[in-house]
Design a protein around this motif. Structure first.
Motif, PDB file in Angstrom:
ATOM      1  N   THR A 110       0.812  -1.214   0.000  1.00 52.19           N
ATOM      2  CA  THR A 110       0.000   0.000   0.000  1.00 52.19           C
ATOM      3  C   THR A 110       0.850   1.272   0.000  1.00 52.19           C
ATOM      4  O   THR A 110       0.311   2.381  -0.005  1.00 52.19           O
ATOM      5  CB  THR A 110      -0.928   0.024   1.234  1.00 52.19           C
ATOM      6  OG1 THR A 110      -0.126  -0.049   2.421  1.00 52.19           O
ATOM      7  CG2 THR A 110      -1.887  -1.158   1.205  1.00 52.19           C
TER       8      THR A 110
ATOM      9  N   THR B  53       2.884  -3.188  -7.357  1.00 51.15           N
ATOM     10  CA  THR B  53       1.896  -2.913  -8.398  1.00 51.15           C
ATOM     11  C   THR B  53       2.344  -1.752  -9.272  1.00 51.15           C
ATOM     12  O   THR B  53       2.981  -0.809  -8.812  1.00 51.15           O
ATOM     13  CB  THR B  53       0.521  -2.581  -7.790  1.00 51.15           C
ATOM     14  OG1 THR B  53       0.632  -1.420  -6.957  1.00 51.15           O
ATOM     15  CG2 THR B  53      -0.006  -3.742  -6.972  1.00 51.15           C
TER      16      THR B  53
ATOM     17  N   TYR C 139     -14.690  -9.743  -2.623  1.00 50.55           N
ATOM     18  CA  TYR C 139     -14.852  -8.522  -3.417  1.00 50.55           C
ATOM     19  C   TYR C 139     -16.171  -8.576  -4.168  1.00 50.55           C
ATOM     20  O   TYR C 139     -16.555  -9.616  -4.708  1.00 50.55           O
ATOM     21  CB  TYR C 139     -13.718  -8.363  -4.434  1.00 50.55           C
ATOM     22  CG  TYR C 139     -13.927  -7.186  -5.369  1.00 50.55           C
ATOM     23  CD1 TYR C 139     -13.802  -5.875  -4.912  1.00 50.55           C
ATOM     24  CD2 TYR C 139     -14.271  -7.383  -6.703  1.00 50.55           C
ATOM     25  CE1 TYR C 139     -14.017  -4.802  -5.765  1.00 50.55           C
ATOM     26  CE2 TYR C 139     -14.481  -6.310  -7.560  1.00 50.55           C
ATOM     27  CZ  TYR C 139     -14.355  -5.019  -7.083  1.00 50.55           C
ATOM     28  OH  TYR C 139     -14.572  -3.956  -7.926  1.00 50.55           O
TER      29      TYR C 139
ATOM     30  N   ASN D 273     -11.809  -1.791  -8.761  1.00 48.73           N
ATOM     31  CA  ASN D 273     -11.395  -1.610  -7.372  1.00 48.73           C
ATOM     32  C   ASN D 273     -11.101  -2.920  -6.664  1.00 48.73           C
ATOM     33  O   ASN D 273     -11.063  -2.957  -5.434  1.00 48.73           O
ATOM     34  CB  ASN D 273     -12.468  -0.829  -6.613  1.00 48.73           C
ATOM     35  CG  ASN D 273     -12.677   0.558  -7.195  1.00 48.73           C
ATOM     36  OD1 ASN D 273     -11.715   1.269  -7.510  1.00 48.73           O
ATOM     37  ND2 ASN D 273     -13.934   0.947  -7.372  1.00 48.73           N
TER      38      ASN D 273
ATOM     39  N   PRO E  79      -9.239  -5.659  -4.809  1.00 50.25           N
ATOM     40  CA  PRO E  79      -7.970  -5.656  -4.069  1.00 50.25           C
ATOM     41  C   PRO E  79      -7.043  -6.754  -4.571  1.00 50.25           C
ATOM     42  O   PRO E  79      -7.487  -7.696  -5.238  1.00 50.25           O
ATOM     43  CB  PRO E  79      -8.411  -5.918  -2.629  1.00 50.25           C
ATOM     44  CG  PRO E  79      -9.667  -6.717  -2.779  1.00 50.25           C
ATOM     45  CD  PRO E  79     -10.361  -6.176  -4.006  1.00 50.25           C
ATOM     46  N   ILE E  80      -5.777  -6.639  -4.259  1.00 54.03           N
ATOM     47  CA  ILE E  80      -4.820  -7.682  -4.623  1.00 54.03           C
ATOM     48  C   ILE E  80      -5.164  -8.940  -3.833  1.00 54.03           C
ATOM     49  O   ILE E  80      -5.268  -8.912  -2.593  1.00 54.03           O
ATOM     50  CB  ILE E  80      -3.372  -7.238  -4.320  1.00 54.03           C
ATOM     51  CG1 ILE E  80      -3.069  -5.926  -5.048  1.00 54.03           C
ATOM     52  CG2 ILE E  80      -2.392  -8.325  -4.739  1.00 54.03           C
ATOM     53  CD1 ILE E  80      -3.204  -5.997  -6.547  1.00 54.03           C
TER      54      ILE E  80
END
Length: 318
Positions: free
Chosen positions: A58, A82, A263, A312, A314-315
């Motif tokens: 992050t 990323t 997700y 959107n 997330p990993i």
């Protein structure tokens, strides 16, 4: 004046595409690397254009352009980095994920990567001295058949599935989930595959909306870490000199270990048919990417909505 209008966008791209690399976190100064740390060097070369945003987990490391390098230390072990488009509206879409590097790195070492781009796809190429020590992690994702949740107001998804030569299923289709597969393949760290041909996708969908999918509903033929389910919620078309189409798509990512939905995203998309091309409604055209100028209005709308529903996400972790 017309020629000037054509030249200015190209000139702007060249200027913004070669912005110098900018590092946000401190550059390490210690000549040695602690045994519980690793040092990462990412070289931009001439492929990082327009500038790309680099994040370590992050933490934003900085932006890498077509020259220079980013250098930073981080804890050893599970690492994911990323690459996304720079958060700058003047050079393109904001924060579109392009690539994820995920690996377990041993401490006390330096890892050097060259930024590479091939046919628009971004990747890291480890330096010769690093390559043997890096084993990227790939997370298997099973893509389930698409659910038509439009109450009969959808389109014939199986026609598009045949045009793309996608595997056949007893119910539903793998279109437009194939667009989700393309996105995940480009990200590099997920390994998508089609599965669940005989699964009760509508039942999985109803369960997913409540946050958890019962184990008996999930197929066991692929042994993935995650399942992905795409549901077409809305599809409408109308004729206003040209054909116009609008679509809404939902995306669910389900963890295989416990059936938990990790997700849920919703995306919208729009499409335009060519002027007075009324017969387009009975013809299928397939193109490698959605564009206002290519494909048919129906395909554009539904594929764009699918990609937007994943924006959107997330990993995922192994």
């Amino acid at each position: 004046m017309q020629h000037l209008k054509m030249i200015l966008p190209a000139l702007a791209f060249l200027i913004t595409g070669c912005v110098s690399t900018k590092q946000i976190i401190p550059v390490p100064t210690a000549p040695t690397i602690h045994e519980q740390q690793v040092r990462i060097i990412l070289n931009g070369n001439n492929n990082a254009r327009p500038p790309m945003t680099v994040k370590d987990g992050t933490t934003e490391v900085g932006a890498i352009g077509c020259s220079g390098s980013l250098v930073w230390d981080r804890p050893a072990g599970r690492t994911y980095i990323t690459i996304s488009t720079a958060d700058d509206a003047s050079i393109g879409p904001k924060s579109a994920l392009l690539y994820v590097f995920m690996a377990d790195l041993k401490g006390g070492r330096q890892y050097t990567f060259d930024f590479a781009k091939n046919k628009g796809l971004v990747s890291f190429q480890p330096a010769p001295g690093t390559a043997s020590e890096v084993t990227p992690i790939g997370i298997p994702v099973c893509i389930l058949p698409v659910v038509d949740a439009t109450s009969g107001k959808g389109i014939n998804l199986s026609r598009y599935a045949k045009a793309y030569k996608l595997p056949g299923v007893k119910s539903g289709s793998y279109f437009p989930a194939n667009w989700a597969a393309e996105e995940m393949t480009a990200w590099n760290y997920t390994k998508p595959s089609y599965g669940g041909e005989n699964a009760d996708a509508p039942a999985i969908y109803e369960s997913a909306k409540r946050g958890t999918v019962a184990a008996q509903l999930l197929p066991n033929d692929k042994q993935p870490a995650y399942y992905m389910l795409i549901a077409v919620k809305q599809f409408e078309d109308f004729f206003r000199i040209i054909w116009l189409a609008e679509s809404t798509v939902e995306c669910y990512v389900i963890r295989a270990a416990d059936g938990k939905v990790v997700y849920q995203g919703t995306g919208q998309g729009k499409g335009r048919g060519r002027t007075l091309d009324i017969d387009k409604k009975t013809i299928i055209f397939t193109y490698p990417e959605n564009s206002d100028m290519n494909g048919d209005a129906w395909q554009q709308a539904i594929c764009e909505a699918t990609v937007n529903a994943m924006k959107n996400m997330p990993i995922l972790t192994p």
